[in-house]
Design a protein around this motif. Structure first.
Motif, short mmCIF file in Angstrom:
data_model
loop_
_atom_site.label_atom_id
_atom_site.label_comp_id
_atom_site.label_asym_id
_atom_site.label_seq_id
_atom_site.Cartn_x
_atom_site.Cartn_y
_atom_site.Cartn_z
N VAL B 27 0.84 -1.20 0.00
CA VAL B 27 0.00 0.00 0.00
C VAL B 27 0.88 1.25 0.00
N LYS B 28 1.94 1.23 0.79
CA LYS B 28 2.84 2.39 0.84
C LYS B 28 3.54 2.60 -0.51
N GLU B 29 3.90 1.47 -1.10
CA GLU B 29 4.59 1.54 -2.40
C GLU B 29 3.68 2.17 -3.46
N VAL B 30 2.45 1.73 -3.53
CA VAL B 30 1.55 2.26 -4.55
C VAL B 30 1.16 3.70 -4.23
N THR B 31 1.06 4.02 -2.94
CA THR B 31 0.72 5.40 -2.55
C THR B 31 1.85 6.34 -2.95
N ALA B 32 3.08 5.90 -2.74
CA ALA B 32 4.23 6.73 -3.15
C ALA B 32 4.18 7.00 -4.65
N PHE B 33 3.81 5.98 -5.41
CA PHE B 33 3.69 6.13 -6.88
C PHE B 33 2.63 7.18 -7.21
N HIS B 34 1.46 7.06 -6.59
CA HIS B 34 0.37 8.00 -6.91
C HIS B 34 0.71 9.43 -6.47
N LEU B 35 1.34 9.56 -5.31
CA LEU B 35 1.69 10.90 -4.84
C LEU B 35 2.66 11.57 -5.82
N LYS B 36 3.53 10.74 -6.40
CA LYS B 36 4.52 11.27 -7.34
C LYS B 36 3.88 11.65 -8.68
N HIS B 37 2.88 10.86 -9.09
CA HIS B 37 2.35 11.04 -10.45
C HIS B 37 0.99 11.71 -10.53
N THR B 47 -5.16 17.71 2.47
CA THR B 47 -6.26 18.25 3.28
C THR B 47 -6.45 17.44 4.56
N GLN B 48 -5.93 16.21 4.58
CA GLN B 48 -6.07 15.37 5.77
C GLN B 48 -4.74 15.26 6.53
N ASP B 49 -3.80 16.16 6.20
CA ASP B 49 -2.47 16.17 6.84
C ASP B 49 -1.80 14.81 6.78
N PHE B 50 -1.94 14.14 5.66
CA PHE B 50 -1.37 12.80 5.53
C PHE B 50 0.13 12.88 5.24
N ALA B 51 0.91 12.06 5.95
CA ALA B 51 2.35 11.96 5.68
C ALA B 51 2.70 10.49 5.49
N LEU B 52 3.14 10.16 4.29
CA LEU B 52 3.40 8.75 3.95
C LEU B 52 4.45 8.13 4.88
N ASP B 53 5.49 8.91 5.20
CA ASP B 53 6.56 8.32 6.03
C ASP B 53 6.09 8.03 7.46
N LYS B 54 4.98 8.64 7.85
CA LYS B 54 4.50 8.38 9.22
C LYS B 54 3.38 7.34 9.24
N SER B 59 -5.25 2.00 7.81
CA SER B 59 -6.42 2.84 8.08
C SER B 59 -6.06 4.33 8.06
N GLN B 60 -4.74 4.61 8.17
CA GLN B 60 -4.33 6.03 8.17
C GLN B 60 -4.34 6.65 6.78
N LEU B 61 -4.38 5.82 5.76
CA LEU B 61 -4.44 6.38 4.40
C LEU B 61 -5.87 6.90 4.17
N PRO B 62 -6.03 8.21 3.93
CA PRO B 62 -7.40 8.73 3.79
C PRO B 62 -8.15 8.05 2.64
N PRO B 63 -9.30 7.47 2.93
CA PRO B 63 -10.05 6.82 1.85
C PRO B 63 -10.72 7.86 0.96
N LEU B 64 -10.79 7.59 -0.34
CA LEU B 64 -11.47 8.51 -1.25
C LEU B 64 -12.91 8.03 -1.47
N PRO B 65 -13.89 8.88 -1.16
CA PRO B 65 -15.28 8.47 -1.38
C PRO B 65 -15.57 8.30 -2.88
N THR B 66 -16.38 7.32 -3.23
CA THR B 66 -16.75 7.16 -4.64
C THR B 66 -17.46 8.44 -5.12
#
Lengths: 421, 369
Positions: B27-37, B47-54, B59-66
């Protein structure tokens, strides 16, 4: 499903009904006019049917009414309310013979029905279909109610019940569940009508303007927005709890529901401080007085969370409610379901900002010190508002029923004079 | 091999550790990819003060509502590299288009093959298909139409009959065609597979019953239902009633009726076990979130369904928040022998079509006035 002469019929039978409709309507019109007392007594009997069983049936269909809405429905159906409306909206509802002061002739004045009214109700608003049909009946009209094809059929079932309570009404109520896109049927119904009553957005209204012939009266009930205005330093708790009550109990779904609150300031900090204060009031009101089913709470949370993620405005999220702090002063609908906005609007800008939206303004709850109240109210009336009140009573029923600044009963009738001698 | 590929190469399917560090790593790997691209995704997570390294838990990855995806298309690869684009039905609003990237196709196929084999949905014996959905046509990219059609490749097709035929006037209901086909199939040995929406299956059964048609489908016949119960929410269909009716009218038993749960935005399929439960494969995790606070809830409590998988690189759909209200159960509540937790979808958030004078006037006011 359609309701014709008190019977439910299916699509297959519709064509035959439409083929005979003109002669049925003419036959009814040739009979003595429908008496409003007959309608009033049928409606009083219908009102008694709004009990727990009825409310349960509605919620099984996915229509969950708040207590506020139920009490509003009961008031709308009360004999006292309807009689007062007849009296105040139609001074010649009962024929009056007078000696005309200008011609010195004896004439009888009377409000008479337009004849056949076609009511076009958008979306799934069963209560609107019912109240519109009721206004048509009170004024003695034959009512063709065109529901949206998506309608839950509840309106047809309630009107069927009304006919069962007073069989005389069966020739005055027709319900058609057809799509507005079915232009052939729509045009046939329009051609048979003396007045077309339309509820809907600008699109629905402007498309009807194209298809209603000039000799047919088009009665438009456009959409409205209501909101609150708070003067500098006016933070009266009773007023704010009243607003929260309106927001939670009407779910911000009515034309008169408070969509948001304008503050007489440009200070961002003040907007946010107020937003936080109001959020806690909303949370408390939802906890103590809200009757939201879980599906609605979940939807409300999804809506406010989505707005927060979009990041356009600051969205303060509480438990099941939110407050959006916007920097613009554009009048707009809120996210609804307990998610109002807070925006800056200086007193000097009220007319400039709101007057362009004048045909959309409805109720404004004005919160200000006594000494400033009438000046502010006057500004909102000039901007186009039709009702100034406090927070708690934004959606309360008033006897004059001027919710859009116009009176339905008089729009559904003509005033005629007949010379006696 | 990277964490994502390792996860999708695993053969454990349902026998895995819920807190497996490999899942979090993927999950972290794919999130890093999306954050980059995907810059828009970056802004959303900010907006949710998300920090990948922390991030220590999924459950800490903010879910995106459909709901958000309907108004905000998000892409992490160039649009022309999207493959197999499907579109949601748009039952509750704007349709959403989702396409695959090559790695998702590769991993997704491995996943699907293993799952179908596990649930014994593959067969080499030819079957007659009855598709309670749309006949494929180039004008229709709906995910449900595609799923139903793809499902007809799970066993060789001797014939395909569709409930909604594409004609010159668009899609037309073909109920007489279905009845005729079913009646003809009962005289043959070839098994029948019925695919489609539960509500359509119910209408078919109801139609047969009303017309007093009672059939016995050949042995090996099965029903494969998917796409949710959403179209006809006002027709409350009880699952037990549906099973009983299928027995009465078509001679089918509960074990012949399989259900599928999937959302276009998530792309991990869920298949029912012998007790009709959706167990969660190791490719995904399910979190149920509080309807007011969105905080994760323990087993047994209803809340919003949050589905997580590191499958897709095309769109940042790693953690999505559906508008389904569901419950998560430990496997002990099932007893079918599948060791993974399972979830149960109760109903949808929101009430039927709330259109009011306020949101319609918003049409005007948002029109630049």
């Amino acid at each position: 499903m359609h309701l014709i002469h008190g019977e439910i019929i299916q699509d297959e039978q519709l064509q035959a009904v439409l083929d005979n409709l003109e002669s049925s309507l003419l036959e009814t019109l040739s009979k003595p006019a429908l008496d409003s007392d007959t309608v009033l007594s049928a409606v009083s009997r219908l009102k008694k049917k709004i009990n727990q069983d009825f409310i349960n049936t509605l919620s099984a269909l996915g229509i969950v009414l708040s207590e506020e809405e139920i009490s509003l429905a009961k008031q709308l159906l009360s004999r006292k309310y309807l009689k007062t409306r007849l009296k105040s909206e139609l001074p010649y509802h009962k024929a009056k013979t007078v000696k005309d002061p200008l011609t010195k002739l004896e004439v009888t004045y009377q409000s008479v029905p337009l004849g056949v009214l076609l009511h076009i109700v958008a979306g799934n608003q069963f209560s609107l279909a019912l109240s519109s049909c009721l206004e048509g009946l009170l004024t003695g009209n034959i009512n063709l109610v065109k529901l949206s094809s998506k309608d839950s059929q509840i309106s047809a079932l309630i009107l069927k019940e009304l006919i069962a309570l007073e069989p005389l009404l069966k020739d005055y109520i027709y319900v058609f569940n057809i799509s507005s896109r079915d232009s052939i049927t729509m045009n046939r119904l329009i051609a048979l009508s003396d007045g077309v009553v339309v509820y809907g957005g600008d699109k629905a209204i402007s498309s009807l303007r194209q298809s209603v012939p000039v000799n047919t009266k088009l009665i438009e009930w456009g959409h409205k927005i209501s909101f609150a205005y708070l003067d500098q330093d006016y933070r009266d708790e009773g007023f704010l709890y009243g607003l929260a009550y309106n927001i939670i109990n009407t779910r911000q779904l009515l034309c008169s529901s408070c969509q948001g609150i304008y503050l007489n300031t440009l200070d961002d900090k003040e907007l946010e401080t107020f937003g936080r204060l109001f959020l806690s009031i909303l949370e408390q009101t939802l906890r103590t007085q809200g009757q939201y089913p879980d599906e609605l709470v979940a939807q409300s949370t999804l809506i406010s969370y989505t707005a927060q993620l979009k990041g356009k405005n600051q969205v303060l999220r509480g438990e099941g409610v939110s407050v959006t702090i916007a920097k613009d002063n554009i009048l707009e609908a809120s996210l609804m379901l307990g998610n109002p906005w807070v925006k800056p609007l200086l007193k000097k800008d009220i007319l400039r900002v709101l007057k362009p939206c004048k045909s959309y303004l409805q109720t404004v709850a004005v919160g200000a010190k006594e000494s400033r109240l009438s000046e502010l109210s006057d500004l909102f009336v000039k901007a186009g508002a039709v009702r100034i009140t406090d927070g708690r009573n934004m959606s309360a029923l008033e006897y004059e029923s001027i919710h859009d600044g116009k009176r339905a009963l008089s729009r559904y009738t003509r005033l005629v004079s007949v010379r006696q001698k | 091999m990277n964490a994502i590929n390792r996860l999708f190469s695993s053969r454990q399917l349902y026998d895995y550790n819920q807190d497996d560090p490999l899942f979090l790593a993927a999950v972290k790997e794919v999130t890093a990819f999306h954050l980059k691209h995907c810059e828009a995704y970056q802004k959303i997570l900010a907006t949710q003060d998300f920090a990948l390294d922390k991030m220590a838990e999924i459950s800490q990855l903010p879910p995106l509502p459909t709901l958000l995806l309907k108004s905000t298309p998000l892409l992490s690869i160039p649009k022309h590299r999207l493959k197999l684009v499907s579109t949601t039905s748009g039952t509750s609003g704007t349709p959403v288009s989702v396409g695959f990237d090559w790695s998702a196709i590769y991993n997704g196929q491995k996943m699907l093959r293993r799952m179908l084999a596990y649930h014994q949905l593959f067969s080499f014996k030819p079957v007659h298909y009855l598709i309670l959905g749309y006949q494929p046509h180039k004008s229709n990219q709906m995910g449900a139409a595609r799923t139903a059609n793809v499902a007809t490749y799970l066993a060789p097709a001797k014939s395909r009959t569709y409930a909604l035929n594409y004609t010159d006037q668009g899609y037309q209901l073909n109920i007489e065609g279905l009845e005729k086909a079913l009646t003809a199939f009962t005289t043959q040995k070839t098994p029948v597979r019925i695919l489609g929406f539960p509500s359509y299956f119910y209408f078919l059964l109801d139609y047969l019953k009303t017309n007093q048609i009672h059939l016995q489908l050949p042995p090996g016949s099965l029903v494969f239902l998917g796409g949710g119960w959403k179209q006809f929410a006002n027709v409350a269909i009880d699952k037990n009633e549906l099973v009983a009716l299928a027995g009465e009218v078509l001679g089918l038993s509960q074990s012949d009726i399989h259900e599928f749960f999937g959302v276009v935005e998530h792309n991990v399929p869920y298949f029912t076990c012998s007790n009709s439960h959706f167990h969660i494969p190791l490719y995904s995790r399910v979190i149920i979130r509080d309807i007011k606070t969105l905080k994760p809830l323990p087993y047994g409590q209803p809340g919003l369904l949050n589905l997580i998988t590191p499958l897709m690189k095309s769109h940042p759909l790693t953690s999505i928040l559906t508008d389904d209200i569901a419950i998560l159960h430990p496997t002990t509540k099932c007893g079918c022998g599948n060791p993974a937790d399972f979830f149960e979808v109760l109903r949808r958030a929101g009430l039927a079509d709330i259109k009011t004078c306020v949101n319609l006037s918003a049409d005007y006011l948002s029109g630049g006035h």
